[in-house]
Design a protein around this motif. Structure first.
Motif, PDB file in Angstrom:
ATOM      1  N   GLY A  86       0.827  -1.412  -0.235  1.00 17.94           N
ATOM      2  CA  GLY A  86      -0.236  -0.326   0.156  1.00 17.94           C
ATOM      3  C   GLY A  86       0.577   0.721  -0.057  1.00 17.94           C
ATOM      4  O   GLY A  86       2.148   1.354   0.025  1.00 17.94           O
ATOM      5  N   VAL A 165      -4.035   3.839   0.947  1.00 19.76           N
ATOM      6  CA  VAL A 165      -4.274   2.795  -0.560  1.00 19.76           C
ATOM      7  C   VAL A 165      -3.614   2.140  -0.808  1.00 19.76           C
ATOM      8  O   VAL A 165      -2.877   1.904  -0.292  1.00 19.76           O
ATOM      9  CB  VAL A 165      -4.798   3.597  -1.792  1.00 19.76           C
ATOM     10  CG1 VAL A 165      -5.907   5.554  -1.203  1.00 19.76           C
ATOM     11  CG2 VAL A 165      -3.385   4.418  -2.040  1.00 19.76           C
ATOM     12  N   ASN A 166      -3.969   1.112  -1.560  1.00 20.89           N
ATOM     13  CA  ASN A 166      -3.389  -0.279  -2.296  1.00 20.89           C
ATOM     14  C   ASN A 166      -4.005  -0.660  -2.864  1.00 20.89           C
ATOM     15  O   ASN A 166      -5.271  -1.849  -3.140  1.00 20.89           O
ATOM     16  CB  ASN A 166      -3.901  -1.254  -0.739  1.00 20.89           C
ATOM     17  CG  ASN A 166      -2.875  -2.957  -1.179  1.00 20.89           C
ATOM     18  OD1 ASN A 166      -2.361  -2.828  -1.481  1.00 20.89           O
ATOM     19  ND2 ASN A 166      -3.546  -3.883  -0.346  1.00 20.89           N
ATOM     20  N   ASP A 191      -8.225   2.343   1.616  1.00 24.76           N
ATOM     21  CA  ASP A 191      -8.374   0.588   2.561  1.00 24.76           C
ATOM     22  C   ASP A 191      -8.538   1.426   4.096  1.00 24.76           C
ATOM     23  O   ASP A 191      -7.630   1.676   4.652  1.00 24.76           O
ATOM     24  CB  ASP A 191      -7.108   0.450   1.809  1.00 24.76           C
ATOM     25  CG  ASP A 191      -7.557  -1.081   2.532  1.00 24.76           C
ATOM     26  OD1 ASP A 191      -8.453  -1.552   3.095  1.00 24.76           O
ATOM     27  OD2 ASP A 191      -6.507  -1.743   1.316  1.00 24.76           O
ATOM     28  N   ASN A 193      -8.943  -0.899   6.060  1.00 27.13           N
ATOM     29  CA  ASN A 193      -8.244  -1.714   6.758  1.00 27.13           C
ATOM     30  C   ASN A 193      -6.621  -2.269   7.302  1.00 27.13           C
ATOM     31  O   ASN A 193      -5.588  -2.289   7.841  1.00 27.13           O
ATOM     32  CB  ASN A 193      -8.643  -3.119   6.063  1.00 27.13           C
ATOM     33  CG  ASN A 193      -9.622  -3.210   5.774  1.00 27.13           C
ATOM     34  OD1 ASN A 193     -11.194  -3.335   7.313  1.00 27.13           O
ATOM     35  ND2 ASN A 193     -10.773  -4.109   4.994  1.00 27.13           N
TER      36      ASN A 193
END
Length: 247
Positions: A86, A165-166, A191, A193
């Motif tokens: 990420g 972000v990934n 993202d 998570n």
């Protein structure tokens, strides 16, 4: 003129390019979050009269090595890093959203969080700014809190959340600005998570020893191509002498 001359010249040119890429990687061995650039080539047979015994070099793939760099504890509360895939979102010099793995922030005169190279760090709603005269605290989910340094009420107040972000390795490329961008353009969704670790920085994933060995290897390949050019020139001179004697 012997075609070997052109084949060797093409090979030398590409080896020089590969050497420049390796040198750039080596120069960034101490750059936090740096991902090594990769250059590869492929050989294609020369089509024409005679036996297909010769090949020339063409560009094949230019990419980057996304292997994780080591996490180094700094003890600095303004440092942060990712322990997995990420990126952190930042605002590039052109005003567009871009991505980096170089964590850590500094506060400018307005209280905006910026990378140490001066780029605004983006949250879900744009650049993140904290009130002046407050202390910044970071959560593992990227949440940014400001804590008043004086007064009776020192309750932390959430002022934003660092966007992580990934998008996937194959969906990004490294631009000339050293930042990552989406192949398809636009911006990647946050993202929720992803987690970051504070008090750490991700080191460059360039291995200095491997890079030095590669530079030596590139140098030998370049010398080999130059030797082929000299051989082609000698062959041409001898052929000219033979034709002159016979004439």
């Amino acid at each position: 003129m012997d075609r070997m001359l052109f084949l060797a010249m093409t090979g030398a040119k590409h080896v020089e390019w590969q050497q420049a890429t390796t040198a750039n990687n080596l120069a960034n061995v101490n750059t936090n979050g740096f991902k090594a650039d990769l250059v590869s080539f492929r050989a294609l047979p020369v089509v024409g009269d005679g036996a297909p015994t010769r090949t020339y070099v063409v560009d094949n793939t230019i990419g980057h090595d996304m292997r994780q760099g080591s996490l180094q504890a700094t003890g600095n509360e303004s440092d942060f890093a990712l322990g997995g895939p990420g990126f952190f979102a930042v605002q590039g010099a052109n005003g567009q959203e871009a991505y980096t793995r170089d964590g850590g922030y500094v506060l400018d005169s307005t209280g905006m969080l910026r990378t140490r190279t001066g780029l605004p760090i983006l949250g879900d709603g744009g650049p993140i700014t904290v009130p002046l005269g407050t202390q910044v605290q970071l959560g593992s989910d990227g949440t940014v809190f400001s804590v008043p340094l004086s007064g009776a009420d020192r309750t932390p107040q959430q002022v934003g959340r660092i966007k992580m972000v990934n998008p996937g390795e194959r969906d990004t490329y490294k631009g000339e600005d050293g930042l990552f961008h989406l192949n398809a353009g636009g911006v990647a969704p946050a993202d929720e998570n992803m987690k970051m670790v504070t008090g750490m920085l991700e080191a460059s994933n360039v291995n200095a020893v491997d890079a030095l060995v590669q530079m030596i290897s590139h140098g030998r390949h370049f010398d080999l191509n130059m030797k082929m050019i000299q051989t082609a020139d000698q062959n041409d001179q001898r052929a000219t002498q033979i034709l002159a004697v016979n004439g």
